[in-house]
Design an enzyme around this catalytic site. Structure first.
Site, short mmCIF file in Angstrom:
data_model
loop_
_atom_site.label_atom_id
_atom_site.label_comp_id
_atom_site.label_asym_id
_atom_site.label_seq_id
_atom_site.Cartn_x
_atom_site.Cartn_y
_atom_site.Cartn_z
NE ARG A 110 -3.86 0.80 2.22
CZ ARG A 110 -5.12 0.95 2.63
NH1 ARG A 110 -5.09 1.73 3.79
NH2 ARG A 110 -6.10 0.13 2.15
CG HIS A 137 -8.44 0.33 -2.46
ND1 HIS A 137 -7.52 -0.63 -2.10
CD2 HIS A 137 -9.29 0.56 -1.33
CE1 HIS A 137 -8.03 -1.01 -0.84
NE2 HIS A 137 -8.58 -0.04 -0.15
CD GLN A 140 -13.10 -1.19 -0.17
OE1 GLN A 140 -12.41 -1.17 0.64
NE2 GLN A 140 -14.44 -1.65 0.03
CG ASP A 233 -13.34 7.26 -0.85
OD1 ASP A 233 -13.10 7.35 0.34
OD2 ASP A 233 -12.27 7.18 -1.47
CB CYS A 274 -13.79 2.03 0.61
SG CYS A 274 -13.54 3.70 0.30
NE ARG A 319 -11.19 -4.33 0.93
CZ ARG A 319 -10.05 -3.53 1.46
NH1 ARG A 319 -10.21 -2.79 2.29
NH2 ARG A 319 -8.96 -3.93 0.89
N1 NVA Z 1 -9.58 7.45 -1.37
C1 NVA Z 1 -9.26 6.83 0.18
C2 NVA Z 1 -9.69 5.23 0.21
C3 NVA Z 1 -9.54 4.79 1.71
C4 NVA Z 1 -9.61 3.11 1.71
C5 NVA Z 1 -7.97 7.17 0.62
O1 NVA Z 1 -6.85 6.92 -0.55
O2 NVA Z 1 -7.42 7.65 1.54
N1 CP Z 2 -11.13 0.47 2.71
C1 CP Z 2 -10.00 0.62 3.17
O1 CP Z 2 -9.02 0.20 2.39
O2 CP Z 2 -10.02 0.63 4.70
P1 CP Z 2 -8.31 0.68 5.36
O3 CP Z 2 -7.80 2.09 4.80
O4 CP Z 2 -8.71 0.77 6.82
O5 CP Z 2 -7.64 -0.24 4.94
#
Ligand code: NVA
Ligand code: CP
Length: 331
Positions: A110, A137, A140, A233, A274, A319
């Site tokens: 990540r 992502h 997800q 989101d 998400c 997930r």
């Molecule tokens: N768009 C958000 C998704 C989190 C799961 C981020 O990148 O922070």
């Molecule tokens: N939805 C998601 O990716 O959550 P986290 O950031 O908690 O992993």
């Protein structure tokens, strides 16, 4: 289990790399794992294997899902956060990939740019799984589609409207996934927040093959007509500067998911997100930004988030089952 490792040795970096059949098989494999887990049937098919989880950004769902899924499959796990390793600061992605490939059987990453996870995969000799980048992502989306299938008994033909910042990881990935699965996808956002033109073009071409459709719409009430899923989101994603909050609140407020919007959709509409979500003032950031900009909720109202139409916690659980399927299919 028959056909378990149908993507053996492959990376899982973005849904554009997979065929609709492969995506569907991952969703069904996840459903099967979910059934096994609920029935208390052990499935330690990968005993003796080990995986590394690299998180340059924070996480609750993705990290916990990889860890629990790996343990359920009989594997060992090492978690590396942005501070506790040499990655980036003293060691390049390319060197890290080759070091970890000698020790582990799979690597989750990540981080920031999609180019980084792609580079890691280029140099790694074991499968690399994208746990979120700025652009995509993909794990997800598998969870989202499993949840949609559980709710509606199908994925193809479902109308999914994404409200808000549609040009980031969630908007992009949902659009790609929807195109691949023959869904009707609407990105509902002001022009500047709509997905990049070249990705829209690619997705329209895919949708033409699968019977789906891709629409860009700026008017929320028009967008949600007949919608089965309204998805949103956060307006400010991880890694973005705090300074963008003001502009996002002012430009994206009309796209907040509220009761009026849910009421204007199809009778069977569900709310998805998400997570994490800013639906109240019970978080440090939610409280700080709420007080600063005089709001108690951001991208979704607490009323919708807590309503019977909200399936966000089922989505969050999925997930784990879908990440398990990704690992099992590729290892
Ligand atoms: N768009 C958000 C998704 C989190 C799961 C981020 O990148 O922070
Ligand atoms: N939805 C998601 O990716 O959550 P986290 O950031 O908690 O992993």
């Amino acid at each position: 289990m028959k056909n378990l490792s149908f993507l053996k040795g492959k990376d899982f970096l973005k849904l554009l790399d997979l065929t609709p059949t492969q995506i569907e098989k991952l969703i069904f494999l996840a459903a099967d794992f979910k059934k096994k887990k609920k029935a208390g049937k052990r499935h330690e098919y990968f005993k003796g294997k080990n995986i590394a989880l690299i998180f340059e950004k924070t996480s609750t769902r993705t990290r916990c899902s990889f860890e629990v899924a790996a343990r359920d499959l009989g594997m060992g796990v090492t978690y590396l956060d942005s501070q506790g390793s040499q990655i980036g600061k003293k060691e390049s992605i390319a060197d890290t990939a080759r070091v970890l490939s000698g020790i582990y059987d799979g690597i989750e990453y990540r981080g920031f740019g999609q180019n980084l996870v792609e580079e890691l995969a280029t140099y790694a000799s074991v499968p690399v799984w994208n746990g979120l980048t700025n652009e995509f992502h993909p794990t997800q989306i598998l969870a989202d589609f499993l949840t949609i299938h559980e709710r509606f008994g199908k994925i193809k033909g479902i109308k999914l409207v994404y409200m808000g910042d549609a040009r980031y990881n969630m908007g992009n990935s949902l659009m790609v996934g929807a195109a691949k699965m023959g869904m009707d996808f609407v990105a509902c956002a002001p022009k500047k927040y709509q997905p990049a033109e070249d990705l829209v073009k690619t997705c329209k071409e895919i949708a033409a093959q699968t019977g789906g459709s891709i629409t860009l719409e700026a008017d929320p009430m028009v967008a949600v007509k007949d919608a089965n899923v309204i998805y949103t989101d956060v307006w400010v994603s991880m890694g973005e500067p705090v300074s963008v909050w003001e502009e996002r609140i002012s430009e994206l407020s009309p796209y907040q998911v509220n009761k009026a919007l849910m009421d204007a959709a199809a009778e069977n509409v569900v709310f998805m997100h998400c997570l994490p979500a800013f639906h109240d003032m019970k978080t440090t950031v939610g409280k700080e930004m709420g007080e600063k900009f005089n709001r108690t909720e951001m991208e979704v109202t607490d009323e919708v988030f807590e309503s019977e139409k909200s399936i966000v916690f089922q989505e969050a659980e999925n997930r784990m089952h879908t990440i398990k399927a990704v690992m099992a299919a590729t290892l």
